[in-house]
Design an enzyme around this catalytic site. Structure first.
Site, short mmCIF file in Angstrom:
data_model
loop_
_atom_site.label_atom_id
_atom_site.label_comp_id
_atom_site.label_asym_id
_atom_site.label_seq_id
_atom_site.Cartn_x
_atom_site.Cartn_y
_atom_site.Cartn_z
N TYR A 64 49.71 42.44 92.47
CA TYR A 64 50.21 41.71 92.07
C TYR A 64 49.69 41.52 90.23
O TYR A 64 50.63 42.74 89.98
CB TYR A 64 48.23 40.91 92.14
CG TYR A 64 48.20 40.06 93.49
CD1 TYR A 64 49.39 39.91 94.43
CD2 TYR A 64 46.90 40.89 94.77
CE1 TYR A 64 49.25 38.76 95.97
CE2 TYR A 64 47.05 40.90 96.09
CZ TYR A 64 48.41 39.75 96.57
OH TYR A 64 47.45 39.70 97.58
N CYS A 92 42.29 39.80 112.79
CA CYS A 92 41.30 38.83 112.26
C CYS A 92 42.59 38.16 110.97
O CYS A 92 42.33 37.19 110.89
CB CYS A 92 40.17 39.65 111.53
SG CYS A 92 41.26 41.27 110.53
#
Length: 364
Positions: free
Chosen positions: A170, A349
């Protein structure tokens, strides 16, 4: 002798054990980036489960910094009342919660933001095909201020601290990376200049929140990408941040383009497979020996954590997937059941979250 279930403190923030819920995207924010009851329930359940510190999923400091449409926003003062529901719920259950803040930079998603991403340089990030726009000096200064005011909002909302997201490719990590940062001048070229943006963000945040509110960072020690960030870069930045006064460093690695060496790895089947960022954590520890250090990456057993703690290679142990399957895992361990976490490291998940259903374990 240090133990996992002992009280410690990070810049005055008292924690009941050394277990941390590492920042995990929940996939549950409202379309406007707001908090809802399902999100609050996630944090209430984690607090009930006994983890010493909860770090929230990544909150974008600007609307153009989101990677997901279901990502929380902390980009305006109107967010404060909704965000306050999270620390209120956690504190009611006796827990502590720190908010993670991010701008995804060149990894922001046009579908989520409606605009072309901004990044240090106009080069595509590995694993992300879109070529971003290069930030101007005015953009950079504005982004620094955006991180600072976001942290102030979170303090006003009642959070126990903030974590800057300097990992996983990021924006902060993009400035450090020689692959993504091709700039010249104040924010590019030399290692000192590539570290400048993160240090400026930290200084701006600290100036608004004061000396007594914890400010932490999640730091990629190695991107595991050819020509990108290595321990040479990350240890320089960690040492500089230690001098600047950072309160804790969580050591991670990899990006969305790192393949099998990314942040979320499979086949953690034995103690030998655990703590796969331990060599990087030891490098950061040597560079910033006085800073509390959190180790993330495949931690599944008390035996492994106790070994690392005994060697003084880390002070805290962060988990993501195990606490999706077993939010009460810390309570189970503290009550004497020392068996390994039930997580099988399949990463299934994340599938429901991508579908807008929220992150959850898919195993029976």
């Amino acid at each position: 002798m240090k133990t996992i279930f002992e009280s410690t403190a990070i810049n005055g923030l008292e924690l009941k054990n050394r277990l941390v819920r590492s920042a995990t995207w929940e996939g549950l924010a409202d379309p406007d980036g707001g908090v809802n009851e399902r999100l609050v329930d996630v944090y209430r359940e984690l607090a009930d489960g006994g983890v010493g510190l909860i770090i929230t999923g990544y909150m974008a400091v600007r609307a153009d910094g989101r990677q997901q449409a279901t990502q929380l926003l902390v980009d305006r003062d109107e967010c404060i009342p909704g965000l306050a529901r999270i620390p209120e719920a956690v504190h009611e259950r006796g827990g502590k919660v720190v908010a993670q803040i991010v701008h995804c930079g060149g990894q922001a998603n046009r579908e989520a933001t409606g605009v072309n991403p901004l990044a240090p340089s106009a080069v595509a990030s590995p694993g992300y095909p879109e070529v971003p726009r290069e930030m101007s000096p005015d953009d950079i200064n504005t982004f620094v201020a955006s991180f600072a005011v976001a942290a102030r909002r979170l303090k006003d909302a009642g959070f126990d601290g903030v974590q800057l997201h300097g990992a996983h490719g990021y924006l902060l990590a993009q400035f450090l990376s020689p692959v993504r940062n091709r700039r010249r001048g104040s924010w590019g070229g030399s290692l000192e200049n590539r570290s400048r943006f993160t240090r400026e963000v930290y200084a701006a945040v600290r100036s608004l929140v004061g000396p007594d509110w914890p400010v932490m960072i999640k730091l990629n020690a190695n991107d595991f990408l050819d020509g990108s960030t290595t321990e040479e870069d990350s240890t320089f930045l960690a040492s500089a941040l230690a001098e600047d006064g950072i309160d804790a460093i969580e050591v991670s690695g990899g990006t969305g383009g790192s393949g099998r060496l990314g942040a979320v790895r499979a086949k953690i089947e034995s103690e030998a497979d655990e703590a796969y960022f331990l060599p990087q954590a030891e490098a950061i520890r040597a560079a910033a020996p006085g800073v509390p250090l959190m180790l993330v990456g495949g931690v599944r057993s008390l035996e492994k954590m106790e070994s690392v703690l005994g060697a003084e290679s880390a002070d805290y142990f962060s988990m993501c997937r195990p606490l999706i399957r077993e939010p009460a895992l810390p309570l189970r361990w503290s009550n004497g059941d020392r068996s390994r976490a039930g997580c099988v490291s399949c990463s299934g998940c994340f599938g429901p979250a991508r579908k807008g259903e929220g992150i959850r374990c898919v195993q029976e």
